[in-house]
Design a protein around this motif. Structure first.
Motif, PDB file in Angstrom:
ATOM      1  N   LYS A   1      -0.843  23.338 -17.918  1.00  0.00           N
ATOM      2  CA  LYS A   1      -0.535  23.251 -16.490  1.00  0.00           C
ATOM      3  C   LYS A   1       0.665  22.330 -16.265  1.00  0.00           C
ATOM      4  O   LYS A   1       0.873  21.381 -17.003  1.00  0.00           O
ATOM      5  N   GLN A   2       1.435  22.661 -15.228  1.00  0.00           N
ATOM      6  CA  GLN A   2       2.532  21.786 -14.824  1.00  0.00           C
ATOM      7  C   GLN A   2       1.955  20.780 -13.836  1.00  0.00           C
ATOM      8  O   GLN A   2       1.343  21.168 -12.845  1.00  0.00           O
ATOM      9  N   VAL A   3       2.147  19.493 -14.105  1.00  0.00           N
ATOM     10  CA  VAL A   3       1.535  18.448 -13.286  1.00  0.00           C
ATOM     11  C   VAL A   3       2.605  17.503 -12.763  1.00  0.00           C
ATOM     12  O   VAL A   3       3.431  16.995 -13.532  1.00  0.00           O
ATOM     13  N   ARG A   4       2.600  17.286 -11.457  1.00  0.00           N
ATOM     14  CA  ARG A   4       3.462  16.292 -10.815  1.00  0.00           C
ATOM     15  C   ARG A   4       2.561  15.160 -10.340  1.00  0.00           C
ATOM     16  O   ARG A   4       1.532  15.409  -9.735  1.00  0.00           O
ATOM     17  N   VAL A   5       2.961  13.932 -10.607  1.00  0.00           N
ATOM     18  CA  VAL A   5       2.154  12.767 -10.252  1.00  0.00           C
ATOM     19  C   VAL A   5       2.946  11.889  -9.295  1.00  0.00           C
ATOM     20  O   VAL A   5       4.131  11.624  -9.516  1.00  0.00           O
ATOM     21  N   LEU A   6       2.284  11.457  -8.218  1.00  0.00           N
ATOM     22  CA  LEU A   6       2.894  10.537  -7.257  1.00  0.00           C
ATOM     23  C   LEU A   6       1.880   9.454  -6.924  1.00  0.00           C
ATOM     24  O   LEU A   6       0.767   9.747  -6.487  1.00  0.00           O
ATOM     25  N   GLY A   7       2.271   8.204  -7.161  1.00  0.00           N
ATOM     26  CA  GLY A   7       1.388   7.075  -6.894  1.00  0.00           C
ATOM     27  C   GLY A   7       1.897   6.243  -5.731  1.00  0.00           C
ATOM     28  O   GLY A   7       3.102   6.137  -5.510  1.00  0.00           O
ATOM     29  N   TYR A   8       0.960   5.660  -4.992  1.00  0.00           N
ATOM     30  CA  TYR A   8       1.296   4.780  -3.869  1.00  0.00           C
ATOM     31  C   TYR A   8       0.989   3.341  -4.259  1.00  0.00           C
ATOM     32  O   TYR A   8      -0.129   3.018  -4.663  1.00  0.00           O
ATOM     33  N   LEU A   9       1.999   2.500  -4.171  1.00  0.00           N
ATOM     34  CA  LEU A   9       1.861   1.075  -4.472  1.00  0.00           C
ATOM     35  C   LEU A   9       2.175   0.262  -3.229  1.00  0.00           C
ATOM     36  O   LEU A   9       3.137   0.544  -2.522  1.00  0.00           O
ATOM     37  N   ARG A  10       1.368  -0.721  -2.969  1.00  0.00           N
ATOM     38  CA  ARG A  10       1.673  -1.596  -1.835  1.00  0.00           C
ATOM     39  C   ARG A  10       2.910  -2.444  -2.165  1.00  0.00           C
ATOM     40  O   ARG A  10       3.762  -2.631  -1.334  1.00  0.00           O
ATOM     41  N   GLU A  11       2.963  -2.943  -3.389  1.00  0.00           N
ATOM     42  CA  GLU A  11       4.084  -3.769  -3.842  1.00  0.00           C
ATOM     43  C   GLU A  11       4.508  -3.293  -5.230  1.00  0.00           C
ATOM     44  O   GLU A  11       3.667  -3.177  -6.120  1.00  0.00           O
ATOM     45  N   LEU A  12       5.769  -3.063  -5.414  1.00  0.00           N
ATOM     46  CA  LEU A  12       6.298  -2.714  -6.730  1.00  0.00           C
ATOM     47  C   LEU A  12       6.937  -3.958  -7.318  1.00  0.00           C
ATOM     48  O   LEU A  12       7.833  -4.546  -6.709  1.00  0.00           O
ATOM     49  N   GLN A  13       6.437  -4.372  -8.465  1.00  0.00           N
ATOM     50  CA  GLN A  13       6.994  -5.545  -9.130  1.00  0.00           C
ATOM     51  C   GLN A  13       8.346  -5.168  -9.732  1.00  0.00           C
ATOM     52  O   GLN A  13       8.483  -4.114 -10.340  1.00  0.00           O
ATOM     53  N   GLU A  14       9.313  -6.032  -9.573  1.00  0.00           N
ATOM     54  CA  GLU A  14      10.652  -5.766 -10.079  1.00  0.00           C
ATOM     55  C   GLU A  14      10.632  -5.609 -11.594  1.00  0.00           C
ATOM     56  O   GLU A  14      10.008  -6.387 -12.310  1.00  0.00           O
ATOM     57  N   GLY A  15      11.287  -4.565 -12.067  1.00  0.00           N
ATOM     58  CA  GLY A  15      11.363  -4.310 -13.489  1.00  0.00           C
ATOM     59  C   GLY A  15      10.120  -3.634 -14.066  1.00  0.00           C
ATOM     60  O   GLY A  15      10.046  -3.410 -15.258  1.00  0.00           O
ATOM     61  N   GLU A  16       9.157  -3.314 -13.211  1.00  0.00           N
ATOM     62  CA  GLU A  16       7.918  -2.689 -13.678  1.00  0.00           C
ATOM     63  C   GLU A  16       8.154  -1.211 -13.968  1.00  0.00           C
ATOM     64  O   GLU A  16       8.674  -0.477 -13.140  1.00  0.00           O
ATOM     65  N   SER A  17       7.787  -0.775 -15.152  1.00  0.00           N
ATOM     66  CA  SER A  17       7.918   0.621 -15.547  1.00  0.00           C
ATOM     67  C   SER A  17       6.552   1.283 -15.432  1.00  0.00           C
ATOM     68  O   SER A  17       5.585   0.837 -16.050  1.00  0.00           O
ATOM     69  N   LEU A  18       6.467   2.344 -14.648  1.00  0.00           N
ATOM     70  CA  LEU A  18       5.168   2.934 -14.348  1.00  0.00           C
ATOM     71  C   LEU A  18       4.858   4.194 -15.147  1.00  0.00           C
ATOM     72  O   LEU A  18       3.718   4.466 -15.445  1.00  0.00           O
ATOM     73  N   GLY A  19       5.857   5.002 -15.431  1.00  0.00           N
ATOM     74  CA  GLY A  19       5.610   6.257 -16.131  1.00  0.00           C
ATOM     75  C   GLY A  19       5.263   7.402 -15.193  1.00  0.00           C
ATOM     76  O   GLY A  19       4.846   8.459 -15.638  1.00  0.00           O
ATOM     77  N   PHE A  20       5.418   7.205 -13.902  1.00  0.00           N
ATOM     78  CA  PHE A  20       5.188   8.251 -12.910  1.00  0.00           C
ATOM     79  C   PHE A  20       6.002   7.930 -11.656  1.00  0.00           C
ATOM     80  O   PHE A  20       6.460   6.804 -11.482  1.00  0.00           O
ATOM     81  N   ARG A  21       6.191   8.930 -10.825  1.00  0.00           N
ATOM     82  CA  ARG A  21       6.925   8.731  -9.575  1.00  0.00           C
ATOM     83  C   ARG A  21       6.034   7.967  -8.604  1.00  0.00           C
ATOM     84  O   ARG A  21       4.817   8.131  -8.612  1.00  0.00           O
ATOM     85  N   SER A  22       6.664   7.161  -7.762  1.00  0.00           N
ATOM     86  CA  SER A  22       5.870   6.360  -6.834  1.00  0.00           C
ATOM     87  C   SER A  22       6.622   6.117  -5.537  1.00  0.00           C
ATOM     88  O   SER A  22       7.825   6.339  -5.441  1.00  0.00           O
ATOM     89  N   PHE A  23       5.849   5.684  -4.547  1.00  0.00           N
ATOM     90  CA  PHE A  23       6.421   5.193  -3.298  1.00  0.00           C
ATOM     91  C   PHE A  23       5.638   3.949  -2.910  1.00  0.00           C
ATOM     92  O   PHE A  23       4.513   3.739  -3.367  1.00  0.00           O
ATOM     93  N   THR A  24       6.264   3.104  -2.110  1.00  0.00           N
ATOM     94  CA  THR A  24       5.655   1.826  -1.764  1.00  0.00           C
ATOM     95  C   THR A  24       5.522   1.679  -0.254  1.00  0.00           C
ATOM     96  O   THR A  24       5.937   2.553   0.510  1.00  0.00           O
ATOM     97  N   LYS A  25       4.963   0.564   0.126  1.00  0.00           N
ATOM     98  CA  LYS A  25       4.805   0.247   1.544  1.00  0.00           C
ATOM     99  C   LYS A  25       6.165   0.228   2.251  1.00  0.00           C
ATOM    100  O   LYS A  25       6.262   0.550   3.425  1.00  0.00           O
ATOM    101  N   LYS A  26       7.219  -0.102   1.504  1.00  0.00           N
ATOM    102  CA  LYS A  26       8.573  -0.116   2.069  1.00  0.00           C
ATOM    103  C   LYS A  26       9.046   1.291   2.429  1.00  0.00           C
ATOM    104  O   LYS A  26       9.975   1.449   3.209  1.00  0.00           O
TER     105      LYS A  26
END
Length: 184
Positions: free
Chosen positions: A67-92
């Motif tokens: 299966k083709q899978v797209r992942v999107l995570g919601y973070l309240r705060e993204l720490q600078e320089g943090e590598s997540l391994g998935f697409r994300s959006f933040t409170k900003k």
């Protein structure tokens, strides 16, 4: 809730109703279950490392099934320089009325999907907004009387059971939908 927050929530709901009226339903609306779904979207609250591990492991399991899978995570705060391994959006990335915006969110919402899975035990206004407006044939999310507009199927799993139990229950329900019965 304060007066300002009430106004923000009302603006969110009004905007969402307008967009839902304008939205065009995906062409060829058809029955979808986990077995025949080819393109999946996974949306989740990525604040907790354990949740991230669970969702990323589940995404990998689905990819191994072809299966083709797209992942999107919601973070309240993204720490600078943090590598997540998935697409994300933040409170900003939320506007004044709690509407998600930005390239990551737009790309995720506009991508054609067979199944959109909101993998969370608690619903949230920004993620319900994405689910409601996403180009998905079937939307699955946590049970909530406030966000019935966002999902086609709502899963009620106790928080104490954890996200893995939510995923198991969701897979069980999706495995039972649209099954073909053969005469005995």
């Amino acid at each position: 809730m304060g007066v300002v927050q009430d106004i923000r929530v009302r603006a969110h709901k009004k905007s969402l109703r307008q967009k839902l009226r304008q939205r065009v339903a995906p062409a060829g609306r058809q029955s979808v279950n986990l077995k025949n779904a080819k393109q999946l979207g996974l949306l989740f609250d990525a604040d907790h490392p354990d949740t991230r591990k669970t969702v990323l492991a589940y995404a990998e399991k689905l990819r191994k099934q072809g299966k083709q899978v797209r992942v999107l995570g919601y973070l309240r705060e993204l720490q600078e320089g943090e590598s997540l391994g998935f697409r994300s959006f933040t409170k900003k990335d939320l506007d004044w009325a709690y509407r998600p915006k930005g390239n990551e969110v737009s790309e995720f919402m506009n991508k054609e999907m067979d199944l959109l899975l909101h993998l969370s035990l608690q619903p949230s206004m920004p993620m319900a907004y994405i689910c409601a407006l996403a180009s998905a044939k079937l939307r699955v999310g946590p049970s909530s009387s406030d966000f019935t507009y966002a999902y086609d199927l709502m899963i009620d799993a106790p928080e104490s059971a954890g996200l893995s139990a939510f995923i198991d229950q969701m897979e069980s329900l999706l495995g039972k939908t649209n099954t073909t019965h053969e005469p005995a």
